[in-house]
Design an enzyme around this catalytic site. Sequence first.
Site, PDB file in Angstrom:
ATOM      1  N   GLY A  78       0.848  -1.194   0.000  1.00 11.34           N
ATOM      2  CA  GLY A  78       0.000   0.000   0.000  1.00 11.34           C
ATOM      3  C   GLY A  78       0.881   1.241   0.000  1.00 11.34           C
TER       4      GLY A  78
ATOM      5  N   MET B   6       2.440   2.977   2.340  1.00 13.90           N
ATOM      6  CA  MET B   6       3.684   2.924   3.117  1.00 13.90           C
ATOM      7  C   MET B   6       4.589   1.777   2.669  1.00 13.90           C
ATOM      8  SD  MET B   6       3.834   5.414   5.269  1.00 13.90           S
ATOM      9  CE  MET B   6       4.908   4.994   6.647  1.00 13.90           C
ATOM     10  N   GLY B   7       3.992   0.606   2.438  1.00 14.96           N
ATOM     11  CA  GLY B   7       4.793  -0.561   2.080  1.00 14.96           C
ATOM     12  C   GLY B   7       5.524  -0.378   0.764  1.00 14.96           C
TER      13      GLY B   7
ATOM     14  N   ASN C  63       1.914  -8.952  -2.108  1.00 16.40           N
ATOM     15  CA  ASN C  63       0.730  -8.193  -1.693  1.00 16.40           C
ATOM     16  C   ASN C  63      -0.495  -9.079  -1.849  1.00 16.40           C
ATOM     17  OD1 ASN C  63      -0.207  -5.321  -1.000  1.00 16.40           O
ATOM     18  ND2 ASN C  63      -1.597  -5.903  -2.659  1.00 16.40           N
TER      19      ASN C  63
ATOM     20  N   SER D 214       7.672   6.567  11.148  1.00 18.01           N
ATOM     21  CA  SER D 214       6.996   7.862  10.981  1.00 18.01           C
ATOM     22  C   SER D 214       7.591   8.640   9.825  1.00 18.01           C
ATOM     23  CB  SER D 214       7.093   8.692  12.251  1.00 18.01           C
ATOM     24  OG  SER D 214       6.491   9.950  12.025  1.00 18.01           O
TER      25      SER D 214
ATOM     26  N   LYS E  41       6.160   5.425  19.280  1.00 17.99           N
ATOM     27  CA  LYS E  41       5.494   5.955  18.066  1.00 17.99           C
ATOM     28  C   LYS E  41       4.126   6.547  18.428  1.00 17.99           C
ATOM     29  CE  LYS E  41       4.304   6.988  13.959  1.00 17.99           C
ATOM     30  NZ  LYS E  41       3.540   6.254  12.986  1.00 17.99           N
TER      31      LYS E  41
ATOM     32  N   HIS F 232       4.676   9.854  19.987  1.00 14.63           N
ATOM     33  CA  HIS F 232       5.018  10.756  18.872  1.00 14.63           C
ATOM     34  C   HIS F 232       3.734  11.290  18.222  1.00 14.63           C
ATOM     35  CE1 HIS F 232       5.281  11.364  14.521  1.00 14.63           C
ATOM     36  NE2 HIS F 232       6.497  11.819  14.706  1.00 14.63           N
ATOM     37  N   ASN F 233       2.812  10.383  17.945  1.00 15.37           N
ATOM     38  CA  ASN F 233       1.576  10.809  17.274  1.00 15.37           C
ATOM     39  C   ASN F 233       0.734  11.701  18.177  1.00 15.37           C
ATOM     40  OD1 ASN F 233       2.591   9.084  15.355  1.00 15.37           O
ATOM     41  ND2 ASN F 233       0.605   8.234  14.812  1.00 15.37           N
TER      42      ASN F 233
ATOM     43  N   GLU G 204       2.202  14.982  17.972  1.00  7.77           N
ATOM     44  CA  GLU G 204       1.848  15.485  16.625  1.00  7.77           C
ATOM     45  C   GLU G 204       0.435  16.095  16.639  1.00  7.77           C
ATOM     46  OE1 GLU G 204       2.503  12.497  13.490  1.00  7.77           O
ATOM     47  OE2 GLU G 204       0.508  12.975  12.755  1.00  7.77           O
TER      48      GLU G 204
ATOM     49  N   ARG H 276     -13.091  14.975  49.982  1.00  3.43           N
ATOM     50  CA  ARG H 276     -13.022  13.498  49.980  1.00  3.43           C
ATOM     51  C   ARG H 276     -13.111  12.962  51.410  1.00  3.43           C
ATOM     52  NH1 ARG H 276      -8.435  11.216  48.548  1.00  3.43           N
ATOM     53  NH2 ARG H 276      -9.366   9.334  47.696  1.00  3.43           N
TER      54      ARG H 276
HETATM   55  P1  NDP Z   1      -2.793   1.208   2.750  1.00  2.00           P
HETATM   56  O1  NDP Z   1      -4.250   1.139   2.954  1.00  2.00           O
HETATM   57  O2  NDP Z   1      -2.269   2.150   1.736  1.00  2.00           O
HETATM   58  O3  NDP Z   1      -2.254  -0.253   2.390  1.00  2.00           O
HETATM   59  C1  NDP Z   1      -2.622  -1.364   3.132  1.00  2.00           C
HETATM   60  C2  NDP Z   1      -1.878  -2.572   2.615  1.00  2.00           C
HETATM   61  O4  NDP Z   1      -2.199  -3.675   3.455  1.00  2.00           O
HETATM   62  C3  NDP Z   1      -2.258  -2.970   1.195  1.00  2.00           C
HETATM   63  O5  NDP Z   1      -1.116  -3.494   0.581  1.00  2.00           O
HETATM   64  C4  NDP Z   1      -3.322  -4.034   1.430  1.00  2.00           C
HETATM   65  O6  NDP Z   1      -3.369  -4.995   0.392  1.00  2.00           O
HETATM   66  C5  NDP Z   1      -2.785  -4.694   2.662  1.00  2.00           C
HETATM   67  N1  NDP Z   1      -3.839  -5.318   3.449  1.00  2.00           N
HETATM   68  C6  NDP Z   1      -4.979  -4.762   3.892  1.00  2.00           C
HETATM   69  N2  NDP Z   1      -5.674  -5.645   4.611  1.00  2.00           N
HETATM   70  C7  NDP Z   1      -4.962  -6.779   4.604  1.00  2.00           C
HETATM   71  C8  NDP Z   1      -5.177  -8.050   5.178  1.00  2.00           C
HETATM   72  N3  NDP Z   1      -6.265  -8.298   5.905  1.00  2.00           N
HETATM   73  N4  NDP Z   1      -4.242  -9.007   4.975  1.00  2.00           N
HETATM   74  C9  NDP Z   1      -3.142  -8.745   4.222  1.00  2.00           C
HETATM   75  N5  NDP Z   1      -2.888  -7.564   3.657  1.00  2.00           N
HETATM   76  C10 NDP Z   1      -3.788  -6.585   3.852  1.00  2.00           C
HETATM   77  O7  NDP Z   1      -2.170   1.493   4.190  1.00  2.00           O
HETATM   78  P2  NDP Z   1      -0.851   2.298   4.574  1.00  2.00           P
HETATM   79  O8  NDP Z   1       0.269   1.856   3.720  1.00  2.00           O
HETATM   80  O9  NDP Z   1      -1.140   3.758   4.680  1.00  2.00           O
HETATM   81  O10 NDP Z   1      -0.633   1.801   6.088  1.00  2.00           O
HETATM   82  C11 NDP Z   1      -0.034   0.554   6.418  1.00  2.00           C
HETATM   83  C12 NDP Z   1       0.358   0.610   7.876  1.00  2.00           C
HETATM   84  O11 NDP Z   1       1.289   1.683   8.057  1.00  2.00           O
HETATM   85  C13 NDP Z   1      -0.810   0.903   8.820  1.00  2.00           C
HETATM   86  O12 NDP Z   1      -0.624   0.233  10.039  1.00  2.00           O
HETATM   87  C14 NDP Z   1      -0.700   2.391   9.030  1.00  2.00           C
HETATM   88  O13 NDP Z   1      -1.316   2.810  10.221  1.00  2.00           O
HETATM   89  C15 NDP Z   1       0.805   2.549   9.072  1.00  2.00           C
HETATM   90  N6  NDP Z   1       1.310   3.889   8.803  1.00  2.00           N
HETATM   91  C16 NDP Z   1       0.760   4.662   7.823  1.00  2.00           C
HETATM   92  C17 NDP Z   1       1.256   5.941   7.602  1.00  2.00           C
HETATM   93  C18 NDP Z   1       0.709   6.804   6.509  1.00  2.00           C
HETATM   94  O14 NDP Z   1       1.080   7.993   6.474  1.00  2.00           O
HETATM   95  N7  NDP Z   1      -0.114   6.291   5.601  1.00  2.00           N
HETATM   96  C19 NDP Z   1       2.376   6.496   8.407  1.00  2.00           C
HETATM   97  C20 NDP Z   1       2.916   5.555   9.358  1.00  2.00           C
HETATM   98  C21 NDP Z   1       2.387   4.318   9.549  1.00  2.00           C
HETATM   99  P3  NDP Z   1      -4.455  -4.947  -0.796  1.00  2.00           P
HETATM  100  O15 NDP Z   1      -3.769  -4.263  -1.936  1.00  2.00           O
HETATM  101  O16 NDP Z   1      -4.745  -6.357  -1.061  1.00  2.00           O
HETATM  102  O17 NDP Z   1      -5.650  -4.193  -0.286  1.00  2.00           O
END
Ligand code: NDP
Length: 465
Positions: free
Chosen positions: A12, A14-15, A33, A127, A181, A184-185, A188, A441
Amino acid sequence: MSNAEIGLIGLGTMGAALALNIADKGFDIAVWNRTGTVTQDFAAGAGDLASKITATDTLEDLVAAIAKPRAIILMVPAGQPVDDQIAALRPLLDDDDMIIDAGNALFHDTNRRAREATGPFLGIGVSGGEEGARFGPSIMGGGKREYWDRVAHVLEAISAKYEGTPCATWMGEEGAGHFVKAVHNGIEYADMQMIAEVYGIMRDGMGMDADAIGKVFEGWNNGPLKSYLIEISGAVALAKDTSTGTPMLDMIVDAAGQKGTGRWTVIEAQQLAAPIPAIEAAVVARNLSSRVGERAAGEDLFGAAPQPIDGALDLAQLEGALIAGKVLCYAQGFTMIEAASEAFGWALPLPDIAKVWREGCIIRSDMLNDMAAALAEDPDRNLMYADRFADYLRGNHAALRAVVAVGATHGVAMPSLASGLAYFDAMRTARGTANMIQGQRDYFGRHGFVRMDNGAKDQHGPWAD
Ligand code: NDP
C-alpha cells in the site's frame, strides 16, 4: 532463487514506498501483496530499481525468495490483519526467521504478539508518511535487542539522517517501539492543533486571508518554531485550488480525521496517571470537529461569537504563544514516556527518542536537538524546567496567556493552548487547590489527608464527628 536480503508484505502507500527505499539503498528485496495485481503494478513501476526487487505471487514464493535467516516486514493495517498475516506466514518460516510489524500497532498488541511469537518478532514504529517511508523515515524499534541488531543495518540505511546520524533506534523490549510511536503521534496531534488554533486567531480574529497567513507561517519557519509542521502549514495556506483558484484551505471542510493513535496515547496516559492535557485537548478537538451539524445548529441557537479582536494581539504574541505551547506539549509527551518506562520496566532512552525524532518524522523540528541535549543532562527532569526551555517559557508565557485570554473573550476556541497554559500554571504553583479536594473526599468518604504543619498522614477533619 533465495537471495533477497529482506521481504515485505503489503504494498500500500507505506509498504510500496518502504520497499523502494530499501531497494534504493542497495538491498535486494522480495515483495508480496494480498491483491496480486498490486504486486505486478508495483514491480512494473519500479524503474531502475526493478533489478533489486523480486515480485512474488504467493507467500510460499515470497519465503523462498529470501536468504536465511529470513526477515519479513509487514506493512498492513493494524489490528486483525497483522494477526492474520502472522498466522498465515509463520508456518512457512524456519524457527529463526523474523517477522517485523512496521504498521501502527497498538503497543499492547505488540506486547502480546512478542510473547506469543514462536519465532523472532519485532514491532517497529515508522513515521514520516509516504515521503518519509520512500526517502528516510524515523524508525522506533521494539523487541529483543538481538533481533533488532540482526536488521539494524537495513533499518539504519533506509532511515532519515540528522547530520549523518541515522534516525533509527532500538527503544526496548516488546511494544516499546510502538509505544514511543504512539506518543510521537500524540505530540503530533497537539502540535497540529496549536497551529490550527493560532490560524483561527489570524483568520477569524484578525481577518487575515490564507495568503497572508501562509506568509506568516513561512516567516516563523525561520525562527525557534522551525519545523516540518510549521513549514507545511505555510504551504497548505498558500496553495490554490486548481479548479476555482481560491485558497485550497478555504475549500476544506473543518472536520479532522484520525486513525486512533492519538486516542490510544490519551487512554494510556490516563492508565499511567501521566498528565498530558494539551494532547488530550487536541484529541477532543478532533472529535468535536467532526460534529459539523451540531456546531452549525449551535451557531444558529447562540449566534456566532464576537470574533474580531480589533488589535488586541500582534503576530509576535501569536508566535510566542506557539513557542510556549510547543515546549509544554513536548514536555508532557516526554513525562508520559518516562512514566511508561518506569511502569513497564522498559528503560526507555529519552535523549535517544528526542534524537530519533530530529529528522524523518512528522514532528521533526529544530527544538528537538536542544531537547535531546537537555534530556541527556537529566532524563528525569521535566523538560519545562531545563535551562533552555525554562528560558523559552519565561520569555513567552505572557504571550501564551494573552492569546488564550483574547481567545476566551472573543470566542475563538483554543483548547490545546489553553490546556498548555493551565499545565504551566499548575506546574509552577507550589501550593495548589487540591487541599479542597482532599477536604471534600474526607468529608464524604473519610479518605483522610496529610496535615500541612506536621506531615501526619490519614488525618480527618472536625466534620468526621
Ligand atoms: P494502505 O491502505 O495504503 O495499504 C494497506 C496494505 O495492506 C495494502 O497493501 C493491502 O493490500 C494490505 N492489506 C490490507 N488488509 C490486509 C489483510 N487483511 N491481509 C493482508 N494484507 C492486507 O495502508 P498504509 O500503507 O497507509 O498503512 C499501512 C500501515 O502503516 C498501517 O498500520 C498504518 O497505520 C501505518 N502507517 C501509515 C502511515 C501513513 O502515512 N499512511 C504512516 C505511518 C504508519 P491490498 O492491496 O490487497 O488491499
